[in-house]
Every structure is written in structure tokens, then in C-alpha cells.
Design an enzyme around this catalytic site. Structure first.
Site, short mmCIF file in Angstrom:
data_model
loop_
_atom_site.label_atom_id
_atom_site.label_comp_id
_atom_site.label_asym_id
_atom_site.label_seq_id
_atom_site.Cartn_x
_atom_site.Cartn_y
_atom_site.Cartn_z
N GLN A 197 50.25 109.12 68.56
CA GLN A 197 50.00 107.70 68.29
C GLN A 197 48.70 107.20 68.93
OE1 GLN A 197 51.77 106.09 66.13
NE2 GLN A 197 53.61 107.36 65.96
N ASN A 241 55.52 105.93 70.61
CA ASN A 241 55.73 105.55 69.21
C ASN A 241 56.78 104.44 69.10
OD1 ASN A 241 57.41 107.82 70.12
ND2 ASN A 241 58.42 107.59 68.16
N HIS A 256 49.21 112.87 59.48
CA HIS A 256 49.64 111.72 58.67
C HIS A 256 49.68 110.40 59.42
CE1 HIS A 256 54.16 111.55 59.65
NE2 HIS A 256 53.76 112.63 60.26
N CYS A 295 61.08 109.43 62.02
CA CYS A 295 61.38 110.85 61.91
C CYS A 295 62.46 111.24 62.91
CB CYS A 295 60.12 111.68 62.10
SG CYS A 295 59.13 111.10 63.44
N THR A 335 55.42 118.09 65.34
CA THR A 335 56.68 118.70 65.79
C THR A 335 56.42 120.16 66.16
OG1 THR A 335 58.00 117.17 64.48
CG2 THR A 335 59.05 119.26 65.10
N THR A 361 49.52 131.84 56.49
CA THR A 361 48.28 131.35 55.87
C THR A 361 48.13 129.86 56.16
OG1 THR A 361 48.56 132.99 54.15
CG2 THR A 361 47.01 131.19 53.68
N SER A 400 48.72 114.80 64.81
CA SER A 400 49.41 114.93 63.52
C SER A 400 48.63 114.20 62.44
CB SER A 400 50.81 114.33 63.65
OG SER A 400 51.43 114.31 62.39
#
Ligand code: PMP
Length: 371
Positions: free
Chosen positions: A175, A145, A197, A315, A69, A233, A195
Site C-alpha cells: 500500500q 491496508n 494491481h 482479499c 501474497t 515461466t 503488487s
């Protein structure tokens, strides 16, 4: 549990969890600090940048972010320029692109939305018709997706070279990354989003590949980390665990495993004529249209059997799924009776078959009550 919602998220590799723990508890130093222990962390981050570049087959910069995102927001807002520039997206984009496009539109920029073809790919003719020398950015996805459709990036680049060679090409590769074999330099991609995950790494971490850093403007201001393009950070444990997940993802082997899983699953589903299958180009994602029955009802009934499936992008709201399916020509009933199955290579063939059988069984049970 049989988990069939891997496009929403994946289980982290245990080795990646170990790496995460190491960088959270032992090698926890701030990579921007000056002592050797911290400098070594900064070097470790460089190693992960190179892992990503190698996997993409590209040369350029990698900016670590909090996930796709943020990468998509940075790619689009960071490419935005004042003046009469135009921006091009598709109706099939994930909300993290689509809603940024809507925001640009509301700020008064000229934004074009390309429709989708029946097979879920973008309408290339329409793309060609809207591109012109004022096009600043084309932003679309690699693999959908929602449908698993793979956009023809070669063709998109070809059209771009013909109509607006200076326009930037941003691809949301969430994807596709790790799952398909490709080399982004073949498509002259300027910006590419990934991404963590979605390929067995941690949530809340991702990256943006940037071919030519001078094409991007900073959107987050602060301490100047990530070359000034993403202050704050770095999430070192998550970045390191993401690097581990990429290194341990066997793209070729997993692809052929997933193809077999999909075939075993669909062989069961095809035994019921009333269920239509929507097979995109990627074997990782399959849609099912359960005629006359609400997808959400099936999803709940499957949950009672410990089988988890998706009813659209997790999501996003269901509205986003509706937008995508609507633009490939689904009517409201078809949208309501849609579920999404997304595979992972460590599923067994027996599990895939069992899930297929259960879906048919549950569908018929519910169908008897609603017909
Ligand atoms: N783009 C696509 C194509 C996705 O599938 C997703 C996750 N559903 C995202 C972007 C957003 O990813 P993240 O959760 O890392 O913000």
C-alpha cells in the site's frame, strides 16, 4: 460509478493494457529460450527490474512473482532457517504475512506478534522488548491496508540495529509502493514486497526486492527461472504492464491530488457528528465509523447508488479486518460499523464530495430506522 475501494484493487491504465496485449500476442516469446527474439524479452524483463529498483531507490535483486501474497510467502519462508531462530510480526499484518507467521508457529518456530498502538502503527516498545540476538526476521508492513497507518521504518531499523543487527527486515510495501515517496536504502530494508494491481497495473503479478540474495533460500523448485528463486515461466505480459504502470505513476502529483480528494470528502462527512473518521497517515486510506449502523448495510446501500466502498481488506475474510481493528482497540460494535474508503488520483473533487454527501444521507436514513 464512484469507486472508492482502491486499496483492494485499481483499474488498469489503458496504456498498460496495450503493453500487456503486445507482450501476449506479438512479443510472446519465452524469455528463457535461446533465439534473439526471446533474448530481447529477457532484456525487457531486466528493464522492469531496473524500473522497480529505481522507484525503490535501491540496489539489489528483484524476483518477479504472482503478486504480493507469493512475495510475502517467499520472503518469510525463504528467510527461515533451522535452529533456534525467532521471527517477529505484528498483529496488523495482511493475511499473506500473518497466516505465514501462524504456519511457522505451528511448525514449532518461536514467533512473536507485536501489538498495534491506537494510531495503527506497531508498538515500537514491544518490538524492542522481543528482539534479541536470536531474531532471524522482522516482517511488518509499510502502510496498513486497513487503517492507512504508516509504520516508522526509520525507528524499526534503529531498534533492529541496536538489538539484532544481523536480523533481516522484510517490509510488505503493497500500500506504499508508488503512493509514497521514499528510498528503502534509508531504512536498510532487506526484503520488500510489491503488487502490480495496487498502482494501476495488472492483477496476479508482483515482485520481491532482495538486498542480498544469499540471505534467501529457494522455496519453489523447477526450471530455475528468476535466478532459481521462483521457477516457472515469467508472466511476461503482466510484468511488462506492471513496469509501464510504475513508470506512469506520478507519485508526488498523485499524492497531493489524493490529499485534496480526502479533504473534500471528509468535509462532507464531518457535517455528521455521529460518524467518526479514522485517518491514518496515508491520505489514500480513510476509515469511517458509522455509529449504530452496520458497515455492510451502508456498503450495500451505497452500491445501489453505484458508489463502491470497502468493509475491510477485500482479499481477506472480514475476520482479518477484525483482527487489525481489534488490536488497535476497537470494540465489536465499532468493528461492525466500520467502512474503508480508499482513493485514487483520477477521481474528481466533485465525485469525492458527492460520495461524502451520499454516505451521510444514507447513514441518516438507516439510522432513523435502527435507532
Ligand atoms: N499485503 C497488503 C498490505 C495488501 O493490501 C494486499 C492486497 N490486499 C496483499 C498483501 C496481497 O496482495 P496480492 O493480491 O497481490 O496477493
Amino acid at each position: 460509478m464512484i469507486y472508492l475501494d482502491n486499496a483492494a484493487t485499481t483499474k488498469m491504465l489503458e496504456g498498460a493494457v496495450d503493453v500487456y496485449a503486445k507482450y501476449a500476442c506479438q512479443s510472446f516469446f519465452n524469455p528463457s529460450a535461446g533465439y534473439n527474439k526471446a533474448i530481447n524479452i529477457a532484456k525487457d524483463l531486466e528493464r522492469v527490474r531496473n524500473i522497480i529498483l529505481n522507484k525503490l531507490g535501491a540496489k539489489g535483486d528483484v524476483i518477479f512473482t504472482s503478486g504480493a501474497t507469493e512475495s510475502n510467502n517467499l520472503a518469510i519462508f525463504g528467510s527461515k532457517r533451522n535452529g533456534k531462530w525467532e521471527y517477529v510480526f505484528s498483529e496488523g499484518e495482511h493475511p499473506s504475512v500473518y497466516n505465514v507467521a501462524k504456519e511457522l508457529e505451528s511448525q514449532g518456530f518461536i514467533v512473536h506478534f507485536i501489538g498495534l498502538r491506537k494510531d495503527g502503527q506497531i508498538d515500537y516498545e514491544q518490538l524492542e522488548s522481543v528482539l534479541n540476538e536470536k531474531t532471524r526476521l522482522i516482517s511488518t508492513m509499510h502502510v496498513s491496508n486497513e487503517t492507512g497507518a504508516i509504520n516508522d521504518l526509520h525507528l524499526i531499523d534503529k531498534i533492529r540495529q541496536k538489538k539484532c543487527p544481523k536480523a533481516l527486515l522484510h517490509i510488505d510495501g503493497v500500500q506504499a509502493f508508488c503512493k509514497l515517496e521514499y528510498n528503502i536504502t534509508d531504512y536498510n530494508i532487506d526484503l520488500y514486497t510489491i503488487s502490480g494491481h495496487k498502482f494501476c497495473g495488472p492483477k496476479g503479478v508482483g515482485a520481491l526486492f532482495v538486498k542480498n540474495i544469499s540471505s534467501l533460500k529457494n522455496t519453489v523448485f523447477g526450471g530455475g527461472q528468476e535466478g532459481g528463486y521462483r521457477s516457472g515461466t515469467e508472466n511476461v505480459p503482466a510484468i511488462m504492464a506492471m513496469g509501464y504502470a510504475i513508470e506512469h505513476y506520478n507519485t508526488k502529483e498523485n499524492y497531493s491530488k489524493v490529499e485534496s480528494l480526502k479533504e473534500a470528502f471528509l468535509a462532507e462527512i464531518r457535517k455528521e457528528d455521529k460518524i467518526d473518521t479514522i485517518e491514518g497517515d496515508s491520505p489514500y486510506i480513510v476509515g469511517l465509523n458509522l455509529k449504530g449502523v452496520n458497515g455492510e448495510t451502508i456498503m450495500r446501500a451505497l452500491q445501489d447508488e453505484d458508489i463502491l466502498v470497502g468493509i475491510g481488506s477485500a482479499c481477506s475474510t472480514k475476520k482479518a479486518g477484525n483482527r487489525v481493528l481489534n488490536s488497535i482497540g476497537y470494540n465489536l460494535n465499532e468493528i461492525k460499523s466500520h467502512i474503508r474508503i480508499s482513493f485514487i488520483a483520477d477521481l474528481t473533487i466533485d465525485e469525492a464530495k458527492f460520495a461524502g454527501k451520499k454516505i451521510v444521507e444514507i447513514y441518516n436514513r438507516i439510522w432513523e430506522n435502527v435507532k
